[in-house]
Enzyme design. Sequence first.
Site: not given
Ligand code: PGA
Length: 531
Positions: A67, A136, A138, A143
């Site tokens: 992304d 959350n 995702h 999302e």
């Molecule tokens: P993080 O993010 O590795 O910074 O915890 C993971 C994500 O949001 O997919």
Amino acid sequence: MRIIVCKNYDELSEKAANIVASQLTLKPDSVLGLATGSTPLGTYKNLVKMYNEGEIDFSAVKTFNLDEYYPIKKDNSQSYDKFMKDNLFSGINIKPENTHIPDGETDNPTAECEAYEKAIKENGGIDLQILGIGQNGHIGFNEPDVNLNSFTHLTNLTENTIKANSRFFASSDEVPRQAITMGIASILKARKILLLASGANKSRVVGELLNDGINTSVPATLLKTHPDVVLICDEDAYSGSKLGVDIGGTNIKFAVIEGKNLLFKCKIKTPEKSDDIINAICDKTIELKKEYNIKSAGIGTPGTIKNGLVTADNLPFDDFPLEKVIAEKTGLYISVDNDANCAALGELIFGNTKDCEHIILVTIGTGIGGGIIMNRQICHSNNNMGEIGHFIIQSEKGRECTCGQKGCWEQYCSATALVKDAEKAAEKDTESLLYKRMRENGKMDGETFFKALDEGCKTAEKVYKHYIKYLARGIESLVNIFGPDAVVLAGGVTQQGDKLLKPLYAELKKDIRIEISSLQSDAGALGAAML
Ligand code: PGA
């Protein structure tokens, strides 16, 4: 889903990098799916190190990132384009033209999404996708939503994600409100998926991932439909408790473990019918799940497990899908293994052999059972592995065994065999103390035998010498084959402690470390929790 729980973030990063390195060794022109965020940073550091040490080569590798924020300039310090250059691409020999990240500068995001999806396809699809998981649930920027998009698309970020990612920006107002992300189908099309989760702030979502059904409000649960996902998390992300259940012919035991601490244990009588056994296990599990924030459960059962189906002689299970039935009823992630295997794992993790890599557990009871642990893993096969009571210790003239063979070890060294031999010897020598004690007790049993032995009965001594000799020969044979660091003995006979160990050590021709189980019948439930 295969789950690897690491001690800490460093171990997680090393394991993940090793998996990527193996992928590149097997297929040097692999297409890697890459993730950003804080979690894969350690993995990328390890990959750069491995590249510098000449262990891996990225010259033929192609990459597609999950992304990119939208809109964002490539040179913005928070763009994923910059993140990848800073944290991986600048440290390895990947060709810039082989790296792909959605274009956050485009004026036409729809066309960019279509082109991105097409490029993944034209490059042969993703071989190994690295994923993080949002608090959350995702994956990528897919999302939580009622409707999830299949392919690469422009999406709005949720408040939760904006807040979580604001730590990288001067303020949450500066976090872009949109992103271009691969869709759920783009991710699920990868041949192999490596999901990384680190830290206590991920423990709730990891619990949901493992224990909730597939649902779009935790998009990561869709990974459960993929046949080859490895979840690597550290203990903080996996925290919460584990339940171990040991189904025995008489009792079902439960143990709740957090980290390596026992929080609770109990037992209930084993019902007769299989439906009642399942209901009893599920009722107790659901009660404990609520009370102790249980994330997963392991079950030890007697008998054999083939393709997830349990068949046990002393329980009403015949090709019974135990794991599936209990998982459906409790909503928990369940693993099932043979009870002796669970006990061996329990001994390794919680018993006297914590320092060992390889152990064999020998349980001496009605028969002889056992579990073999090599490299801290239970040894499995689909063909009754670990039936150590049934290896043949006497040739054709050996004693008949219930299994149809002659001369099985358990016919000489189980508690049943010891009592039988004692009874025979007593009947033959009616002048002996052993005979006298048997008559007083009304029958021969272990206690009566050891009483006579303690009192210096020569007939009992002879029986015991024979018993110890066969026990030693069996243990030596096991050690010859498996070379364990220690052999752990469990079962009623081992209550004799030094009275068993001393003559056994004197009889053993090899230098072998023998331990008497400190956990005894608790080992099964404890080990099941750790499956
Ligand atoms: P993080 O993010 O590795 O910074 O915890 C993971 C994500 O949001 O997919």
